[in-house]
Scaffold this active site. Sequence first.
Site: not given
Lengths: 906, 906
Positions: A26, A96, A105, A107, A352, A468, A777, A844, A864
Amino acid sequence: MTKWVYTFGGGRAEGDGALKEILGAKGAGLAEMSALGLPVPPGFTISTEICRHFLATEGAFPAELERQVAAALDGIAKVAGHQFGDAEHPLLVSVRSGAAVSMPGMMDTVLNLGLNDETVEGLAQVSDDRRFAFDSYRRFIQMYGDVVLGLDHSVFEERLEDYKLERGFTLDTDLDAGDWQAVCDLFKALVAEELEAPFPQTPHEQLWGAISAVIRSWNNPRAKAYRRINSLPDGGGTAVTVQAMVFGNLGETSATGVAFTRHPSTGEKILWGEYLPNAQGEDVVSGMRTPQDLTEFARCETGSELPSMETAMPAVFAEFRAVCDALEKHHRDVLDLEFTVERGRLWMLQARPAKRTIHAALKTAVDMAHEGLITRAEAVARIEPRTLEQLLHPTIDPESGGDIFARGLPASPGAASGTVVFTSEEAEIARTQGRKVILVRVETSPEDVHGMHAARGILTTRGGMTSHAAVVARGMGKPCVSGAGTIRVDFHAGTMSAGGRTIHRGDTITIDGGTGQVLLGAVPLREPELSGAFAELMEWADTFRVLKIRTNVDTPSDARAARGFGAEGIGLCRTEHMFFDARRIVAVREMILAETRSTRAEALAKLLPMQRSDFASLFEIMSGLPVTIRLLDPPLHEFLPKGEAEIAELASVMGISPAKIRASTHALSEANPMLGHRGVRLAISFPEIVEMQARAILEAALDVADQTGTPVDLEIMVPLIASKSELDLVNSHIRAAESLVRKIHGRAPSYQLGTMIELPRAALAAGELAKSATFFSFGTNDLTQTTFGISRDDAATYLNTYLAKGILPHDPFASIDREGVGELIRIACDRGRATRPDLKLGVCGEHGGDPASIHFFAEINLDYVSCSPFRVPVARLAAAQAALQNRDRADFSFPLRTPVTDPTAR
Amino acid sequence: MTKWVYTFGGGRAEGDGALKEILGAKGAGLAEMSALGLPVPPGFTISTEICRHFLATEGAFPAELERQVAAALDGIAKVAGHQFGDAEHPLLVSVRSGAAVSMPGMMDTVLNLGLNDETVEGLAQVSDDRRFAFDSYRRFIQMYGDVVLGLDHSVFEERLEDYKLERGFTLDTDLDAGDWQAVCDLFKALVAEELEAPFPQTPHEQLWGAISAVIRSWNNPRAKAYRRINSLPDGGGTAVTVQAMVFGNLGETSATGVAFTRHPSTGEKILWGEYLPNAQGEDVVSGMRTPQDLTEFARCETGSELPSMETAMPAVFAEFRAVCDALEKHHRDVLDLEFTVERGRLWMLQARPAKRTIHAALKTAVDMAHEGLITRAEAVARIEPRTLEQLLHPTIDPESGGDIFARGLPASPGAASGTVVFTSEEAEIARTQGRKVILVRVETSPEDVHGMHAARGILTTRGGMTSHAAVVARGMGKPCVSGAGTIRVDFHAGTMSAGGRTIHRGDTITIDGGTGQVLLGAVPLREPELSGAFAELMEWADTFRVLKIRTNVDTPSDARAARGFGAEGIGLCRTEHMFFDARRIVAVREMILAETRSTRAEALAKLLPMQRSDFASLFEIMSGLPVTIRLLDPPLHEFLPKGEAEIAELASVMGISPAKIRASTHALSEANPMLGHRGVRLAISFPEIVEMQARAILEAALDVADQTGTPVDLEIMVPLIASKSELDLVNSHIRAAESLVRKIHGRAPSYQLGTMIELPRAALAAGELAKSATFFSFGTNDLTQTTFGISRDDAATYLNTYLAKGILPHDPFASIDREGVGELIRIACDRGRATRPDLKLGVCGEHGGDPASIHFFAEINLDYVSCSPFRVPVARLAAAQAALQNRDRADFSFPLRTPVTDPTAR
């Protein structure tokens, strides 16, 4: 002398957007806007270092800080033109919190600070609004009392309700200036009575009290829970921003609002937001009043009768739109903005990166790349891979004709069914019991975050698209319907009603966060169609990606789905999953319970054609792509009947006594099955099983090659290897099967032999293993179990304690433990490649679908990863981002600014 | 051209004693004796390479071999003075196996080879003994028929019995030359009939048949079992020695015997042995005739009425004694010799290091060092550490007044009780069921080795001190009473009788292999006293040793025993073993089932004084030495009651319902307890347990320091650590306890904090762990389990298959796996020491008492190993040998010839 305080405002700033670690997100955003010359109320930010110092010293500030704050306050006064604590023309401030990564929300905040019995009169004078001044003062006493003095805010609410009741008032608007002044006196008396000390009257004392309280809120339970859920570090601390107050509630030329530079649900390139005339910011966010549309376009769309800001205050709106454009260009991202209009003057309070749905994230990323605002690589880097899973989530099938119970706002897309619960505690308990629930609340607060996390979906009866509930649900990628105002909830009775019908706690409902529908029962869901933006972005991702993505599947339908999602082969086919089929399990059990080699051979002969046709389907679907078949892995007792009914059935089918079956089951049971007679150990005890499986695999490959004209790219994999001699012995049995196939069919398909690396010893012996194996693998689930000595089945009892106490940074079964398990993987790769430079290396285990783990696998140059079908797009994107990051690291010329921004998930 | 055939005899030899790998132990010994100029019948040895070639090619010999054998046969003929196959003056040969490490009786032998219908007449002529010639011929047909032609030797026995029956003969001596000739004809007819081919008459065909059969016997089941039991490699193969026959059965001037250069039971420096006049070698070894003493001294001792060899043939005896002296000086070791006297002429047939009891091994090693024959280091190196355990085995308490059932020979020392079984199969089954048995046989054969291995002790009714049973039992270190001739065994009835009393299968007896007693029931046993030679050798060993030896004990009595055996501290005290005490378990269960912290605290308060007094006793006993206490390790469910009776009892004591206890037990049960909620994980879930234990430890240390005036060298150890943060958290709880102790007592003892390394992750994280730990103790049991992914509890079902198929070279729980587990230990040591150069490093798993593992631990410079009390001397000696070997490796001037000879165990 260390600089702890950074000022901004008046078209200048000491910091900028890059200083998030010091100023918080902020503070850095305000500094950035201020430096750009945008209208930002003047203020200053106290660095996060002070928070860390304060917490480490149990409440002390460095001596020098007070002087720096005093100087900064003077600076604000100069820009604002009035003084903190000045009785005639008082400066009010907000205090703030602000962490490096935004924790909305979680703090504490104190507004209107600086008011006391003297300055409230000055405010009344200057604002020419005595009612406003005392309303502000009573709000301040209440908030300060709650946040700083530790009094529950409900005690103030009750006192206010009593006052209204005594005088027959219903609404707050019924109260005039005198009433609010009386309420202020009541509130002050309340404080004095509860704390045996008067409400602090000097602005200086108020300020330091608020700064301390905001810092302390870094460690409140909900902030800690939020950090844990979001894997944020505990050590960073919060900055504290002290900023001159501006007021959106000074009459009809004042207003307050929030806006997104593009639509946060669809990603459309339109300015989109909500505002409230004559209101303070929290009125919009809290959902207490229904906000009005920002633009005329949106008003037409929603059909609202209330005027848009575009119409109501066109000049300020035009200025705001210009600010939005400038900010989006500057930040090259969609922004979430907070603003206030004070008597016709626009003030920017926050900018933001906007939280947005994955649909919006994809569309804006692709659009911005087309617009030339960002590169394709940046577009790819901006999408949090995990969020793609939401896209693949089902929606309600419109054909299903579900019974609509109510409607709300489409706050977060996706559909989900579950039983109704009314508290977050119930939701948490249900999760631990494996039940799927929908959390129903009037509105949510930060205290509900854990319950939202536990629920499949969220339904609220109040609040808008920026409430919220909506914001948090979008961040979590969970379906949410908000503001379903026709529903009335009775918490006591455990029911909710709408249109004359009542739903009880425990009843099943379905919500669709894409349409805002709430339906009765479990409604059939429809598989999603993937958008053009998704396809385009994935295509770009594939151009950057190095790692191949395979899939773990055992059935033709999963294999088809995975290939649709872009899987480049099968990395793990668990042959035993085919054994559980109802028509086969009897033959499997006959095989296990066989007392002689010949009866075992008979049972295996029954299984052979079944396994052969299973493999043939998979080979067909994956034609042209590699397919890895793993030989039988689980301990045999897993296949035996469990209850008495099953035992009796098997006994009659096999013509043996139930006692014999029970005895065999008992003989096969193990103290620690995870470390027991399974994997290659079965192959060594019962080579005839290997020979049957190998024959089925090889014959299926022959058949499919004949049918399709394309040879099968076949890999046979041996599980739970600890030493080369095991692998060699199993290979001799596979070779025996190959000889048999060659004898019967005149030829045999070629195949590669490989091993799973899922035991520490295998990792250490990799140099030897690579002499016999052409691929490895990594079975990272088992490797994590053995490296940590943790049974995944039993870990629930203590792993949560470990995470809560910060002993483990994350669940090592969800994301690879780089230091321990990762090092073994690294060792195995190095040693394996030293023996066989072209050794094929893959993963895997379930980590193959985890983005953080995929970054690690890309770093160590695996070939992979293989994951479940629905994770394939996630893995493709994560692999592309990893490649970009590696490229970035290797070559500093690459212009990627924020390698893995995560605009949507937090 | 490769040399495959090595000749010896006539005072010369092509090989020598160093060529055991090529010539086998027997062939090398014969070559060595021959080269020394001793009287050895001429012969040649075919190298082990031929065996490997033959087995690899499924029965082929290199073309060149036949020529080399023919040349060597000519060589024998030249020395012996007569020709192979010569009808008038035939040369007969023996064909014997011989591996690099002797495997007595396990492979095949053919004697008297070269006899046929023609040469038997020549032999009759030359020997002037027609009866001897045909007796030899029938023996040859029978042996060749069995070994080479695959006919069971019992079919020949039956035919002979029939012949004797028909003619009313009872004993073999009743048959004259004509009878034996008739028997030869019967035997030849039998062969022709069974195999549809005549008995081979050409000596050449006989020779190659015998060579092939002897080579094949390398892989017969009992040879393979022997190698597995003795950890011998399968790949070496056997040599084949072909040697001119000499005859001890050519009348009263002929004899055969075996001798030891010192007494094989006591180690006394006296020539000791047995002989039989007019007999062949197998008559002595098989125990069919009771042999006579070699020396007059021994005859007086045993009170035998039969003349000693010293009296009966003084000249030959004098020559033999001189040969013995020369050989012992040459080999610098006690030897086991076989000889034959043919018509007054001495022939040496074999010389090898003597198998001897551990008592004899210690005494001879110490004596020889005193005599200057070997160095002290060699004396130390010669004792197989494992055999010391025998010394520590109990003997029968003479005060106990047991009821003696019978007496036999004291064939292998030590006493044992067990139930009677009459077959090796029963013994094996009993072992798998955990029952202790005494194996009773008339005499044992190589087929019984597995049963002897499974039994606690062996009792035979026939055979002397050099019988098969006696030799093998001494090698195994098991009590054995042999030749208990008054006992009559009825296998059918499953009984044995003596003195009018009968013992049934399943009855318990006790045998004392040190006195030859067989007693009824389980007789109380007495702890052994250790000999002067033992003490002296251990003292020498300690001068070489670098590694410290600690012990794993939980009770004062074990701690005292261990200190008596030379333990230098406690390396592992498992606190939980104290919990199982009947008087404590209820408090432990209350603690586990507590539902609140306060009820748990109450239960812990009851345990505190108990734990404190336990620790105090151990600290007192170990005064001045380090003591490592491990915090609670096992999963809590292990302490809960199991059956309904126990549950009911606990429920009444605790005043809660049985259902509640069952529910708790169920809740605590785990799928894989080995990987479950145990070790440090308990400490993190229940820090109050740590605090109680730490307080008990610290207070006990304070008390004992006050009493003894010596501070306790205290080490607190945390089990199952995977990461440093776990250790730090536990340490914070220990520090809390320390503060409490300091508050109560005004001071607290100092202690070191350490961690077990028993998970692969801990080994990898050792660099981090060493920041908080000042010592590591490797828990090699668990580390083996997790590194291999093998549950020790469940491994029985497949680990034997692994060993049988040669996939694992040895059981990794018995002897450390150097490649896998060992590498992790090495990594942990390197990383730990890099962080903290003075880090103390030890082992407390069972490998701490295994000599092979101790060599590894010494190699990587650990500070100590810790083992069970009875293993302490074993570990001391093994550590000394390891130090000598390391010194040897570092500095080639050290004159140790055979670093770890194992003269007694094979």
